[in-house]
Design a protein around this motif. Structure first.
Motif, PDB file in Angstrom:
ATOM      1  N   TYR A 136      -6.719   4.072  -1.330  1.00  0.00           N
ATOM      2  CA  TYR A 136      -6.850   2.813  -2.070  1.00  0.00           C
ATOM      3  C   TYR A 136      -8.278   2.639  -2.596  1.00  0.00           C
ATOM      4  O   TYR A 136      -8.483   2.263  -3.759  1.00  0.00           O
TER       5      TYR A 136
ATOM      6  N   ALA B 199      -3.015  -2.126  -5.327  1.00  0.00           N
ATOM      7  CA  ALA B 199      -2.351  -2.205  -4.020  1.00  0.00           C
ATOM      8  C   ALA B 199      -0.842  -2.153  -4.187  1.00  0.00           C
ATOM      9  O   ALA B 199      -0.142  -1.472  -3.423  1.00  0.00           O
ATOM     10  N   VAL B 200      -0.327  -2.850  -5.182  1.00  0.00           N
ATOM     11  CA  VAL B 200       1.122  -2.824  -5.452  1.00  0.00           C
ATOM     12  C   VAL B 200       1.546  -1.430  -5.910  1.00  0.00           C
ATOM     13  O   VAL B 200       2.566  -0.891  -5.470  1.00  0.00           O
TER      14      VAL B 200
ATOM     15  N   PHE C  43       1.682   0.999  -3.035  1.00  0.00           N
ATOM     16  CA  PHE C  43       2.898   0.764  -2.250  1.00  0.00           C
ATOM     17  C   PHE C  43       4.102   1.396  -2.927  1.00  0.00           C
ATOM     18  O   PHE C  43       4.927   2.053  -2.276  1.00  0.00           O
TER      19      PHE C  43
ATOM     20  N   GLY D 182       6.398   0.420  -9.679  1.00  0.00           N
ATOM     21  CA  GLY D 182       5.155  -0.351  -9.625  1.00  0.00           C
ATOM     22  C   GLY D 182       5.033  -1.322 -10.778  1.00  0.00           C
ATOM     23  O   GLY D 182       4.656  -2.483 -10.595  1.00  0.00           O
TER      24      GLY D 182
ATOM     25  N   LEU E 223       7.446  -4.295 -10.290  1.00  0.00           N
ATOM     26  CA  LEU E 223       6.929  -5.249  -9.312  1.00  0.00           C
ATOM     27  C   LEU E 223       5.800  -6.093  -9.913  1.00  0.00           C
ATOM     28  O   LEU E 223       5.754  -7.318  -9.751  1.00  0.00           O
TER      29      LEU E 223
ATOM     30  N   PHE F 152      -3.444 -10.846  -0.465  1.00  0.00           N
ATOM     31  CA  PHE F 152      -2.432 -10.109  -1.219  1.00  0.00           C
ATOM     32  C   PHE F 152      -2.674  -8.614  -1.112  1.00  0.00           C
ATOM     33  O   PHE F 152      -1.744  -7.832  -0.834  1.00  0.00           O
TER      34      PHE F 152
ATOM     35  N   PHE G 259      -0.228  -5.722   0.858  1.00  0.00           N
ATOM     36  CA  PHE G 259       0.424  -4.549   0.269  1.00  0.00           C
ATOM     37  C   PHE G 259      -0.123  -3.245   0.849  1.00  0.00           C
ATOM     38  O   PHE G 259       0.614  -2.254   0.928  1.00  0.00           O
TER      39      PHE G 259
ATOM     40  N   LEU H 191       1.931  -2.957   3.926  1.00  0.00           N
ATOM     41  CA  LEU H 191       3.279  -2.487   3.612  1.00  0.00           C
ATOM     42  C   LEU H 191       3.290  -0.985   3.335  1.00  0.00           C
ATOM     43  O   LEU H 191       4.245  -0.284   3.704  1.00  0.00           O
ATOM     44  N   THR H 192       2.236  -0.487   2.700  1.00  0.00           N
ATOM     45  CA  THR H 192       2.137   0.952   2.443  1.00  0.00           C
ATOM     46  C   THR H 192       2.001   1.722   3.743  1.00  0.00           C
ATOM     47  O   THR H 192       2.641   2.776   3.933  1.00  0.00           O
TER      48      THR H 192
END
Length: 236
Positions: free
Chosen positions: A98, A146-147, A150, A165, A168, A218, A222, A225-226
């Motif tokens: 990231y 970040a999204v 993920f 991605g 989303l 936020f 994410f 979540l990853t």
């Protein structure tokens, strides 16, 4: 931290060793330069709010392309098994990847630093909104990345990761529009999910602690979540 740093350095080198980062940077600069020039000539005003808004929209399209290979390509090539079984925490793996993505995006944004210089040569811009606008752009871009990261953890196909991605991010971009059409608590709930509304305040020179917390939460969410997605594959 040492493992995270090693992964970060490896990822940064891989991005700048491939043409993808340079192509996306060129696209970002061409489009943002077009918007900057067009808005400047039409408004004849020494401000960057409109340009920063357009730059955020361009980032919406480019972020999934930048992140699509981060984890999906490792899975497609089979190198993810070595990575997931190595004595390295998943947080270090995801965090290093990231931060490398953020570094590439930061390089893109830094190259647009000529825009404030041009404005200063033509007038007297209000530097507060310029600084806060760039801060908001970095936070917005960090949320997009970040999204996208993920999404890349969910599939072995980079292009599919880009599509997921983008879907989303588009949903999170337009949710604010839906919030305007709903009354009461429902509208407020949807508005709280919008990535755009806090960014609009940054572009106007308003730095609200709540918006900083929103973007940081936020992004952390994410990234978490990853990590969970990779953890599920590790034990599958």
């Amino acid at each position: 931290m040492r493992n995270l740093g090693a992964i970060y350095r490896r990822e940064v080198k891989s991005y700048f060793a491939s043409p993808l980062a340079y192509v996306l940077t060129a696209v970002y600069l061409v489009l943002s330069g077009y918007f900057f020039t067009t808005i400047l000539f039409n408004s004849r005003s020494a401000e960057l709010s409109g340009t920063l808004g357009s730059m955020g929209m361009v980032a919406l399209f480019l972020a999934p392309l930048l992140t699509m290979r981060a984890l999906a390509e490792e899975r497609r090539n089979g190198t993810d098994e070595l990575l997931l079984t190595a004595p390295v925490s998943l947080w270090a793996i995801v965090g290093g990847k990231y931060l490398a993505l953020v570094t590439v995006f930061l390089a893109m944004v830094v190259l647009t630093g000529t825009y404030p210089v041009v404005l200063a040569s033509l007038g007297s811009p209000d530097w507060g909104p310029v600084a806060s606008g760039y801060l908001g752009l970095l936070l917005l871009g960090g949320a997009f990345l970040a999204v996208g990261l993920f999404a890349s953890s969910l599939t072995a196909t980079p292009m599919l990761a880009a599509v997921v991605g983008f879907a989303l991010l588009l949903g999170l971009w337009i949710v604010g529009w839906a919030a305007d059409s709903l009354p009461g608590a429902w509208g407020e709930a949807l508005a709280s999910l919008s990535l755009v509304r806090p960014y609009e305040n940054f572009r106007q020179g308003i730095i609200d602690t709540r918006h900083l917390v929103f973007y940081i939460t936020f992004i952390t969410g994410f990234v978490f979540l990853t990590v969970r997605a990779l953890d599920k594959r590790r034990w599958a």
